[in-house]
Design an enzyme around this catalytic site. Sequence first.
Site, PDB file in Angstrom:
ATOM      1  N   THR A 133       0.629  -1.933   0.032  1.00  0.00           N
ATOM      2  CA  THR A 133      -0.192   0.060   0.059  1.00  0.00           C
ATOM      3  C   THR A 133       1.043   1.255  -0.109  1.00  0.00           C
ATOM      4  OG1 THR A 133      -0.577  -0.016   3.074  1.00  0.00           O
ATOM      5  CG2 THR A 133      -2.576  -1.283   1.161  1.00  0.00           C
ATOM      6  N   GLY A 134       2.349   1.343  -0.063  1.00  0.00           N
ATOM      7  CA  GLY A 134       2.985   2.377   0.641  1.00  0.00           C
ATOM      8  C   GLY A 134       3.522   2.894  -1.388  1.00  0.00           C
ATOM      9  N   ASP A 181      -0.155  -8.339   7.994  1.00  0.00           N
ATOM     10  CA  ASP A 181       0.405  -7.932   9.023  1.00  0.00           C
ATOM     11  C   ASP A 181       2.581  -8.283   8.880  1.00  0.00           C
ATOM     12  OD1 ASP A 181       2.607  -6.711  10.871  1.00  0.00           O
ATOM     13  OD2 ASP A 181       0.705  -6.063  12.587  1.00  0.00           O
ATOM     14  N   LYS A 189      19.643   4.137 -12.979  1.00  0.00           N
ATOM     15  CA  LYS A 189      19.335   5.556 -14.323  1.00  0.00           C
ATOM     16  C   LYS A 189      19.845   5.716 -15.502  1.00  0.00           C
ATOM     17  CE  LYS A 189      16.460   8.995 -11.125  1.00  0.00           C
ATOM     18  NZ  LYS A 189      14.924   8.917 -12.109  1.00  0.00           N
ATOM     19  N   GLU A 229      13.770  18.188  -5.607  1.00  0.00           N
ATOM     20  CA  GLU A 229      12.573  17.336  -5.990  1.00  0.00           C
ATOM     21  C   GLU A 229      10.748  18.220  -5.698  1.00  0.00           C
ATOM     22  OE1 GLU A 229      11.926  13.101  -3.520  1.00  0.00           O
ATOM     23  OE2 GLU A 229      12.900  14.501  -2.311  1.00  0.00           O
ATOM     24  N   HIS A 244      21.486   8.166  -2.848  1.00  0.00           N
ATOM     25  CA  HIS A 244      21.608   8.267  -4.729  1.00  0.00           C
ATOM     26  C   HIS A 244      22.776   9.919  -4.471  1.00  0.00           C
ATOM     27  CE1 HIS A 244      18.065   6.436  -4.137  1.00  0.00           C
ATOM     28  NE2 HIS A 244      16.784   8.320  -4.193  1.00  0.00           N
ATOM     29  N   LYS A 269      11.338  19.505 -10.441  1.00  0.00           N
ATOM     30  CA  LYS A 269      12.217  18.388  -9.967  1.00  0.00           C
ATOM     31  C   LYS A 269      12.971  18.125 -11.415  1.00  0.00           C
ATOM     32  CE  LYS A 269      10.885  13.732 -10.627  1.00  0.00           C
ATOM     33  NZ  LYS A 269      11.538  12.532  -9.690  1.00  0.00           N
TER      34      LYS A 269
END
Length: 455
Positions: A9-10, A77, A173, A207, A231, A320
């Site tokens: 659900t994140g 859970d 990336k 961001e 990063h 961004k």
Amino acid sequence: MIFTIFGATGDLTTKKLIPALYVLFSDDQLPSHFIVNLIGRQPFENDLFIEHIKGQIEGDFPEWDAFKTHLKYIKMDFTDEEAYGDFQSYMKSINVNSAQERIYYLATAPRFFPIIAKVLVENNLVVRSNMRDKIIFEKPFGENLETAKSYNHLLLGLIEESQIYRIDHYLGKEMLQNVLMVRFANKIFESIWNHHNIEHITIYAFETETVKQRGGYYDRSGALRDMVQNHLFQTLALVAMDQPNGLNDRLIKDEKVKVLENLEFSSPMIYGQYDGYLSEKGIPSDSKTETFVALKMSVNTQRWANTPFYLVTGKKMNSKRAAIVITFKNSNFFFESGQPEKNTLTIEIAPREGIALTFNGKAPGLQSYVMPMKMDYCHLCNVMGNTPEAYEKLILDVIHDDASLFTRWDEIESSWKVIDQLEQLKKYERLHIYKDESEIIERLKSEWGQFLTYL
Ligand SMILES: NC(=O)c1ccc[n+]([C@@H]2O[C@H](COP(=O)([O-])OP(=O)(O)OC[C@H]3O[C@@H](n4cnc5c(N)ncnc54)[C@H](OP(=O)(O)O)[C@@H]3O)[C@@H](O)[C@H]2O)c1
């Protein structure tokens, strides 16, 4: 293949993992038989959850109906050890082939890594030395050096290093993968890639987003742990490393570690928190967590001497954008009719992917005026279709047992050593509250100088 995501659900699962799996599916990159288990603790009914996810992702998904038949929401859970019994029975029921690939993606805060990994192994859901069983750990790996060490120690007591994938999606990336190519495939760059010719290097990642619903996670982390430890340090390592003896994974990582082990920082460091942060959901009213940080680092190797590396990252910025800017020293040659500008090489990471080189030339006309010029390469403009998103590339690499774009333990360990020191010193620095980007960037320029014109 059975691909199980913890943290269904994140934000990460919805925005990155499901779209990445969809693209791999529609490009026929996934095995013909695959299931994606989505583990969350909220009481969703399977079809409703899948519709809920679809409603949150942007873009066209013409093959969604075919793709969604592979998705399965499991309410569990993941800190409840008892609950894994049912999960184990379910996995047995779908695992018809013992040679089946079982990949677990821990899209959770790092404090959940030990419990989930331990219970997976105890229930034979991951078997040591079975190279078909792999676990992917989201960044950041740990909250500090001590926790990272203890998680790593625990994991190595359970499974082999080759079954562990510590992800930092920046490494997937396109333009990060391009750094080594640009440096080492071009004599014109590599021969001047040192302190004799380079004045300073800036790596920034901005961001527009605030912490939104992720306050609970973010407040324990902050920009240093959430962005710099992984990063920005990984980017710096690629930019600053010496040429490896060969382009193999181990040799490249050995050189990156040498950079990370030789990182030093100097004052002033600039920390900021956007105005309104304290009113976000899950944030204590007296929180001192930084949402902006600017660091001046140096790499204590022969190549770099005292060359400054500026690392800057922040939330709630105007746009961004992320890039590496290499600024070369002034030319020694002076013209009567104008001063040449410093050359810059900019590797644009996001939103545009590209490389731009500025240089000086003669302005058109009868007079001999010096004029800045620019060569600009747009990466996306020159490829057919889309360049792959980082998560697509990295998930595919895990399926193919390729760990070259994943971080090795010693890279993480040396990064945390520096971050722990910075966390200690942070207490003595002022936290600047900024209303918007211009306010915090002006503050930065007043401390460091106006030369950071590209920010
Ligand atoms: N968001 C991104 O774009 C992004 C990018 C790169 C890396 N990451 C990293 O990925 C990790 C997760 O980020 P996120 O943004 O997805 O965080 P998040 O939105 O807070 O999601 C965490 C997930 O874990 C679930 N969870 C927590 N405790 C649970 C439990 N006991 N049992 C079952 N589920 C439980 C939450 O469920 P509930 O909904 O029930 O609370 C939620 O689904 C972080 O370490 C972050 O640094 C995120």
